[in-house]
Design a protein around this motif. Structure first.
Motif, short mmCIF file in Angstrom:
data_model
loop_
_atom_site.label_atom_id
_atom_site.label_comp_id
_atom_site.label_asym_id
_atom_site.label_seq_id
_atom_site.Cartn_x
_atom_site.Cartn_y
_atom_site.Cartn_z
N ARG A 86 64.83 10.28 9.04
CA ARG A 86 63.93 9.26 9.58
C ARG A 86 63.05 9.84 10.69
N LEU A 87 63.64 10.69 11.53
CA LEU A 87 62.86 11.32 12.60
C LEU A 87 61.71 12.15 12.02
N LEU A 88 61.99 12.90 10.97
CA LEU A 88 60.95 13.73 10.37
C LEU A 88 59.83 12.87 9.76
N ARG A 89 60.19 11.73 9.17
CA ARG A 89 59.16 10.85 8.62
C ARG A 89 58.32 10.23 9.74
N LEU A 90 58.97 9.85 10.84
CA LEU A 90 58.22 9.30 11.97
C LEU A 90 57.25 10.33 12.54
N LEU A 91 57.73 11.56 12.70
CA LEU A 91 56.90 12.60 13.31
C LEU A 91 55.80 13.07 12.36
N SER A 92 55.91 12.73 11.08
CA SER A 92 54.82 13.04 10.15
C SER A 92 53.65 12.08 10.37
N ARG A 93 53.92 10.95 11.05
CA ARG A 93 52.86 9.98 11.33
C ARG A 93 52.12 10.30 12.63
N MET A 94 52.86 10.69 13.66
CA MET A 94 52.23 10.96 14.95
C MET A 94 53.22 11.68 15.85
N GLU A 95 52.69 12.35 16.89
CA GLU A 95 53.51 12.99 17.90
C GLU A 95 54.16 11.89 18.74
N LEU A 96 55.46 12.04 19.03
CA LEU A 96 56.18 11.00 19.76
C LEU A 96 57.06 11.62 20.84
N ALA B 274 52.21 26.27 6.62
CA ALA B 274 51.84 27.40 5.76
C ALA B 274 53.03 27.88 4.95
N SER B 275 54.23 27.45 5.33
CA SER B 275 55.43 27.81 4.58
C SER B 275 55.57 26.91 3.35
N PRO B 276 55.57 27.46 2.14
CA PRO B 276 55.73 26.62 0.94
C PRO B 276 56.99 25.78 0.97
N MET B 277 58.08 26.33 1.54
CA MET B 277 59.34 25.59 1.56
C MET B 277 59.25 24.40 2.51
N LEU B 278 58.68 24.59 3.70
CA LEU B 278 58.54 23.48 4.64
C LEU B 278 57.58 22.43 4.11
N ALA B 279 56.48 22.87 3.50
CA ALA B 279 55.53 21.93 2.92
C ALA B 279 56.19 21.13 1.79
N ALA B 280 57.03 21.81 1.00
CA ALA B 280 57.75 21.13 -0.09
C ALA B 280 58.73 20.11 0.47
N ALA B 281 59.38 20.43 1.59
CA ALA B 281 60.31 19.49 2.22
C ALA B 281 59.57 18.23 2.68
N ASP B 282 58.37 18.42 3.20
CA ASP B 282 57.56 17.27 3.63
C ASP B 282 57.20 16.38 2.43
N ARG B 283 56.81 17.01 1.32
CA ARG B 283 56.47 16.24 0.11
C ARG B 283 57.70 15.52 -0.44
N MET B 284 58.87 16.17 -0.36
CA MET B 284 60.10 15.55 -0.85
C MET B 284 60.43 14.29 -0.06
N LEU B 285 60.30 14.35 1.27
CA LEU B 285 60.59 13.19 2.10
C LEU B 285 59.61 12.05 1.83
N ALA B 286 58.35 12.41 1.62
CA ALA B 286 57.35 11.38 1.30
C ALA B 286 57.67 10.73 -0.04
N ALA B 287 58.08 11.55 -1.01
CA ALA B 287 58.44 11.01 -2.33
C ALA B 287 59.68 10.13 -2.23
N ALA B 288 60.65 10.54 -1.41
CA ALA B 288 61.87 9.76 -1.25
C ALA B 288 61.57 8.39 -0.67
#
Length: 346
Positions: free
Chosen positions: A21-31, A79-93
């Motif tokens: 949940r923290l990662l999804r929140l921080l994908s929206r804005m700096e907190l 720029a890391s494919p793995m980190l970018a993929a993790a972000d897409r996975m959380l958005a999909a979830a």
């Protein structure tokens, strides 16, 4: 910058519903840490523990601003494919996992309250200082006229922000964040810096809809910028250089962080005798003459380009633009003709 974690480290770091949940929140804005605790309805020590795990894994970066600690995700736009993929996975979830989606929806509802509180704080600050700002504005030309002329000198079409012609933009002394907000559509990334915590709170409220991967908001001094060499394509000083006791140091720092061929734009007052601004508003400089600015830019490594003058009731606003010249060591020496004969001096 911290390197990307191994897959095992990544999976261990996100193996907790709160951290997801923290990662999804921080994908929206700096907190801030306190804001995250409020949204997740958890104690600050517990949130701090989650943040420590995410930070050690390189998934989150933090910075201190006064007594506050702000967090920003490293997943979005990585720029890391793995980190970018993790972000897409959380958005999909969030879209496919009903339980996770419900938690994120409740978090977003509480985040909306944080946004509202920031805006209320900014409005209070504006109201508290409205009289002095209105008094200063009455002396010079309308802000919108100045902003339009600045956009024109930078070659921007107000109707089209495609292509990010400003590239990586640095707004030095961002104040309320108005200029950063105005030119963000024309930039690939915006960095804004100010020395005042109060002003940064106002700027943060104004810029909070900008995706976090496109915004860096920092506290700092314009004579010691917290950025690397040649980090920016465009650097702006909007009504801030007159606060500098040594403007040559501020411009030298601006030159250091501007790439060769990058641009600088300075909006400030033409030299004047309005002594009240020094006494009441802490202006260290009562404006600049063209000759002074030409020398300041040249000494810093900029070549003066276009300028503009906007006359007000008492004060004239000047805009100077310049191009960062390559360091002398990078300028190739004239090539000698290897076949030319060397003549002795008579």
């Amino acid at each position: 910058m911290t390197s990307a974690p191994s897959l095992i480290e990544l999976l261990r770091a996100i193996d907790d519903p709160s951290r997801l949940r923290l990662l999804r929140l921080l994908s929206r804005m700096e907190l801030a840490v306190g804001e995250l605790a409020e949204v997740l309805d958890q104690s600050q020590p517990r949130i701090s523990r989650h943040i420590r795990i995410l930070t050690e894994a390189g998934l989150v970066e933090k910075r201190k601003e006064g007594s506050w600690v702000f967090l920003k995700t490293r997943l979005a736009g990585s720029a890391s494919p793995m980190l970018a993929a993790a972000d897409r996975m959380l958005a999909a979830a969030e879209g496919e996992d009903a339980g996770f989606a419900a938690l994120c929806a409740e978090d977003m509802r509480r985040l909306s309250a944080i946004r509202t509180a920031r805006e209320a704080s900014a409005e209070f600050y504006f109201a508290r200082h409205a009289d002095e700002w209105d008094r200063l504005r009455s002396l010079h030309s309308d802000d919108s006229v100045v902003e339009a002329k600045l956009a024109d000198l930078l070659g921007l079409d107000a109707g089209d922000g495609d292509g990010a012609p400003l590239g990586r933009l640095l707004d030095i002394g961002t104040g309320t964040g108005r200029i950063a907000e105005l030119f963000a559509p024309f930039a690939s990334h915006v960095s804004a810096i100010d020395k005042s915590n109060d002003m940064l709170r106002v700027a943060r409220a104004r810029l909070q809809d900008l995706p976090p991967e496109r915004l860096t908001l920092l506290q700092g001094d314009f004579t010691e910028l917290p950025f690397g060499d040649a980090d920016f394509d465009t650097v702006l000083f909007h009504q801030v250089l007159h606060y500098a006791q040594l403007p040559e140091l501020a411009l030298a720092e601006a030159a250091r962080v501007t790439r060769s061929g990058g641009r600088v734009a300075i909006v400030d007052f033409e030299a004047h005798a309005y002594e009240e601004l020094r006494e009441r508003d802490a202006h260290a400089r009562l404006g600049f003459t063209d000759a002074q600015m030409d020398k300041l830019l040249a000494d810093a490594g900029f070549a003066l380009d276009d300028t503009a003058s906007l006359q007000g009731e008492e004060l004239t606003v000047r805009i100077w633009t310049g191009t960062r010249q390559p360091p002398i060591s990078h300028i190739a020496a004239p090539r000698r003709n290897s076949h030319a004969k060397v003549r002795p001096n008579p």
